[in-house]
Design an enzyme around this catalytic site. Structure first.
Site, PDB file in Angstrom:
ATOM      1  CG  ASP A 118     -20.168 -13.108   2.739  1.00 41.67           C
ATOM      2  OD1 ASP A 118     -20.710 -12.096   3.205  1.00 41.67           O
ATOM      3  OD2 ASP A 118     -20.524 -13.636   1.684  1.00 41.67           O
TER       4      ASP A 118
ATOM      5  CE  LYS B 225     -20.724 -21.553  -4.452  1.00 45.46           C
ATOM      6  NZ  LYS B 225     -19.969 -20.958  -3.315  1.00 45.46           N
TER       7      LYS B 225
ATOM      8  N   GLY C 241     -23.256 -13.897  -6.864  1.00 49.04           N
ATOM      9  CA  GLY C 241     -22.172 -13.326  -7.645  1.00 49.04           C
ATOM     10  C   GLY C 241     -21.289 -14.377  -8.273  1.00 49.04           C
ATOM     11  CE1 TYR C 242     -17.221 -20.005  -7.520  1.00 48.31           C
ATOM     12  CE2 TYR C 242     -19.170 -21.116  -8.376  1.00 48.31           C
ATOM     13  CZ  TYR C 242     -17.816 -21.112  -8.113  1.00 48.31           C
ATOM     14  OH  TYR C 242     -17.047 -22.205  -8.421  1.00 48.31           O
TER      15      TYR C 242
END
Length: 951
Positions: A747, A651, A633-634
């Protein structure tokens, strides 16, 4: 074109301002003042009530709805709905509520309110629903509530209320539902309640009521459910006139200290449920045949004698007959002979501890029948074939059906359904592999007229979907569990209707419509399923940030005149702010670049390097697809090689990812000061060229989920899995106890546990993490963080999911799921099966070793048992029954001490894989068969198997 759009935006804003100002002119000022008084007495940790003073026509927060939608003769809008369901509110109820003379719905259910019910509520003569269940209210019910002549439903169950039930309730001429169970009410049940002609459901169980059972209740013409369990009517008999309650569906008088004989209930044509257990009833069981609708007869733990009526064999809908612990004699009839058993039907027949000596017919019940005869003389009769199997001591009643609804798995592509935002395949959709995001509803049947649910699931689904105007395939019963009462708790998923491939979420009006039907009790009554209650209406994924449009307001001519006057006055105000609105609209149309919006983190952080965009481009070969190793999702994750030869994971946030920007800030802030062997280290970040990137140490052995999935080329033995579990636990322990301030990860999942070159476990992905609440030196302060539910399906702590309260035990639950994955190799949710339930059932059945991952090879059984026990304790539904992280780490260390040394597939001396393990090249060469399944953030290696798969 841009100028036209900007102008359109300004016009829309102007119209919106005209409407709000105009409405404020016709909102009753006294009621706005009442709301201010109510608000002043409430503590609102989620800050939902901040706009109450505005007097909006309908302010809605999904769980809380405040609606001015009635116009009185005075030309003002009046408040009709005040619904604050499950909003974590504390404080007390304001007496000023009594001034809301036109209110129809007052709903404060499932909060944390204390104090007493104000007598002033008796002035709210228009009230139809008074709903105060699930709080900490105390004191007596005020007799003034008897003035509520229009009240349809009074629910004060599950509070701490005491004192007598007011006789004045007999004046509630419209009341249908009196739910006062699970309190401490005492004294005599008022016989005057028999004068409430419309009463359907009278639930008074679990109180301290005494005296006698009013025979006058037989005069209630419409009574369907009478439930008085767990009170003390010592020495009282059941009035024989109760046999004349012609519309009764359920009578439950369990554990009430009742004496005398059982009345004849055979004249009640629709009776489905009869429970008179745990009393001192004596005499014979009436022999006339009961209604063919009867599913449950529980007369256990009494002083009954005589024989079992043969008429019990003529009841085709029976699911449960409990006659144990009485003084019954004679022969056992073949009660199952006239039941047509479908695949889902069950019959539990418990006759233990009587004086039954013979059998009418043959002892060959179908497989669907559970027969228990222990403690009877017949068990000594060795001439009866197979008598022993029915006389052995057993636990349970044989019909426990707590379950997750399992549908046939679909052969759908795993990657096609974006689980990042709680999307999943619609199980029964006529269009194969339709992917949509459901509404999640926690729904409870408070007094159902059955003991076993599976045979009635289809009828329930038809009933509920018709009531909500949905297609049958739009409802999925995700799980159901029997609770004390007995009450049936269900977790439902409501899917949007398939219109085209893009219609995969409900629109705002549809969500509002469905919620309105449930909260206003407009779902029609079906006696068999009993009264229901909405416990939670949780909005996740694409629904979490929905803004509800004001409900349409019906305005009379006088009100319209007020609107016009208000509009004229508003012109002068609006003209002064046109420039401001234009500026805001322009900013929305042309937002500032991300370079500027993120400049606040462009600072030097000790130990964290600020990389240039050029350095990141060179490290990844201009972000070549061959270097991509994951996606979530990032954004995307790349393997990069820095100028000094260091391998890193990068990332890269996707452009326009506001959620990613928040995680970007969070992860830099957290990771810059976290240093532990079992946490992934942050090397640096990049914040320029309108880009946001986080640079981590590279994990050459991928993530744990890759090693456990069915397609993994290598395997891990038990010792290595145990070390991974211990390493992960130590990383979480550091976050909870040694980080300053402590951190809740939020998470934890197998794809966020990465493995370095020596297969040392390191916890990653802190984009969803939250700082733990601060406590004083004495340890006083909240133990939780109130926050919107975030995380990954299958790993979410159920208590956090229901209450929005995040604690250290929420991480413990998620880590327990990882332990179960290590032991079984299975995913948390697969083909409609939940790993916790499947493992628990196998464990209780003594079949735990049948579920252990066969790829683990040989293992020490004692160590596996201890790890499994620890995992199940971590996954307990109740947070207070889970261990804290220090206990988890200590137990893992103890298991490791007694684990025999074994040769693993991995050699630390060579720092390479064996021939059977996945290779670095396979992890880094763009093998993206699976993608990350987290709600937000992404993995640092090749993506993980999604936690939700086609069912």
């Amino acid at each position: 074109m841009s100028k036209l759009r900007a102008s359109g935006c300004v016009i829309a804003l102007l119209c919106s301002s005209f409407f709000l100002v105009a409405v404020a002119k016709v909102t009753n000022p006294s009621e706005v003042n009442v709301l201010r008084a109510v608000k002043s007495r409430l503590i609102d940790p989620r800050n939902h009530l901040r706009n109450w003073d505005d007097g909006d026509p309908c302010e809605s927060h999904w769980t809380g709805v405040l609606c001015f939608n009635a116009v009185g003769g005075d030309g003002y809008l009046h408040l009709q709905e005040l619904q604050l369901l499950n909003m974590n509110l504390s404080g007390t109820l304001a007496p000023e509520l009594g001034q809301l003379s036109q209110l129809l719905i007052l709903d404060f259910m499932w909060n944390d309110l204390s104090g007493t019910v104000p007598k002033e509520i008796g002035n709210m003569t228009s009230l139809t629903l008074l709903l105060l269940s699930g709080n900490k209210l105390s004191g007596s019910l005020p007799p003034e509530l008897g003035y509520l002549a229009n009240l349809n439903r009074l629910q004060v169950d599950q509070n701490n209320m005491s004192g007598p039930i007011p006789k004045s309730f007999a004046n509630m001429s419209s009341v249908k539902h009196l739910h006062m169970n699970n309190n401490s009410f005492s004294g005599q049940i008022p016989p005057e309640l028999s004068e409430a002609p419309t009463l359907l459901h009278l639930l008074l169980d679990n109180n301290n009521l005494s005296g006698y059972l009013p025979p006058e209740f037989s005069n209630l013409p419409n009574l369907r459910i009478l439930q008085f369990d767990n009170n003390n009517f010592k020495g009282t008999e059941i009035p024989s006139s109760y046999g004349n309650l012609s519309r009764l569906a359920k009578i439950s008088l369990r554990n009430c200290s009742l004496q005398g004989e059982i009345p004849d209930f055979s004249r009640i044509p629709h009776l489905s449920y009869l429970d008179l257990s745990h009393n001192q009833l004596s005499g014979r069981i009436p022999s006339p045949r009961l209604s063919e609708n009867v599913t449950t007869i529980d007369l256990s733990d009494n002083h009954l004698n005589g024989s079992i009526p043969e008429s019990f064999s003529e009841l085709p809908a029976l699911q449960k007959v409990s006659l144990d612990n009485n003084f019954l004699t004679g022969s056992i009839p073949t009660i199952w002979r006239n039941i047509s058993f479908s695949r889902k039907a069950r019959l539990a027949l418990d006759l233990r501890n009587n004086s039954l000596s013979s059998l009418l017919g043959e002892l060959n019940p179908p497989a669907n029948v559970t027969l228990r005869l222990g403690g009877n003389p017949i068990c000594k009769n060795v001439t009866i074939p197979n008598i022993g199997q029915f006389c052995r001591p057993e636990a349970g009643d044989g019909i426990s059906d707590n379950s997750i609804n399992s549908t046939q798995p679909m052969t759908c592509p795993i990657q096609a359904c974006p689980t990042d935002y709680f999307y999943e395949y619609v199980p029964s959709c006529p269009v194969p592999c339709f992917c949509a995001s459901p509404l999640r509803v926690e729904y409870r049947l408070k007094s159902p007229s059955f003991s076993y649910f599976p045979p009635h699931i289809q009828n329930f689904e038809i009933y509920l979907t018709r009531s909500l105007n949905l297609r049958l395939y739009q409802l999925s019963i995700d799980s159901f569990v029997w609770q004390e009462g007995p009450r049936l708790l269900m977790h439902l998923k409501l899917f949007p209707m398939f219109i085209n491939s893009h219609s995969n979420i409900f629109n705002v009006s549809e969500v509002q419509r469905v919620r309105g039907l449930l909260t206003s009790w407009e779902v029609p009554l079906v006696d068999f399923f009993g009264p229901y209650e909405l416990l939670n209406f949780t909005l996740l994924g694409p629904y979490s940030n929905m803004i509800v449009d004001p409900q349409k307001t019906s305005i009379s001519k006088r009100a319209l005149a007020g609107v016009i006057i208000g509009c004229i006055a508003a012109v002068f105000i609006i003209s002064a702010i046109v420039m401001l609105l234009t500026t805001r609209c322009f900013k929305r149309r042309y937002p500032p670049s991300r370079r500027h919006s993120s400049s606040k983190i462009s600072m030097r952080i000790e130990g964290v390097k600020a990389f240039t965009f050029e350095e990141m481009t060179v490290a990844t070969g201009n972000f070549d697809t061959s270097t991509q190793i994951g996606q979530g999702g990032y954004g995307k994750v790349y393997k990069g090689i820095l100028s000094d030869g260091t391998a890193v994971a990068i990332k890269r946030a996707e452009e326009g990812s506001l959620q990613g920007e928040k995680e970007f800030l969070t992860e830099i802030e957290l990771l810059s000061r976290l240093h532990h062997r079992n946490l992934v280290s942050l090397v640096g970040y990049c914040d320029e060229e309108e880009e946001q990137m986080l640079v981590y140490e590279f994990m050459p052995n991928g993530n744990l989920r890759n090693w456990l999935c069915a397609k993994a080329k290598g395997s891990l033995d038990f010792t290595m899995r145990l070390r991974i579990a211990l390493g992960s636990a130590k990383g979480i322990l550091y976050l909870h106890t040694e980080a300053n301030p402590p951190i809740f990860h939020r998470d934890i999942k197998a794809s966020n546990i990465l493995l370095d070159s020596n297969l040392v476990a390191k916890v990653a992905d802190f984009g969803l993490s939250r700082l733990a609440p601060l406590q004083d030196d004495a340890g006083i302060g909240p133990a939780y963080v109130s926050t919107v539910v975030r995380g990954t399906p299958g790993y979410l702590d159920p208590e956090y999911f229901l209450t929005n309260k995040l604690t250290d035990k929420s991480d413990v639950y998620s880590l327990g799921i990882v332990f179960l994955e290590l032991l079984t190799g299975n995913q948390p949710i697969s083909h409609g099966k939940n790993i916790v339930r499947e493992v628990s059932l196998a464990h209780k059945a003594g079949l735990m070793f049948s579920i252990i991952d066969s790829r683990m090879g040989s293992y020490p059984s004692e160590c596996v048992e201890r790890l499994l026990d620890l995992a199940l304790r971590c996954c307990n539904e109740k947070q207070d029954k889970r261990p804290h992280m220090p206990e988890v780490v200590r137990e893992l260390e103890n298991i490791l001490k007694i684990t025999p040394a074994t040769d693993t597939i991995f050699s630390t001396s060579t720092s390479s894989y064996s021939d059977q393990s996945p290779t670095s090249s396979s992890l880094l060469a763009g093998d993206r068969s699976y993608t990350s399944s987290s709600l937000a953030g992404s993995d640092l290696t090749s993506g993980a198997v999604p936690t939700i798969v086609p069912r």
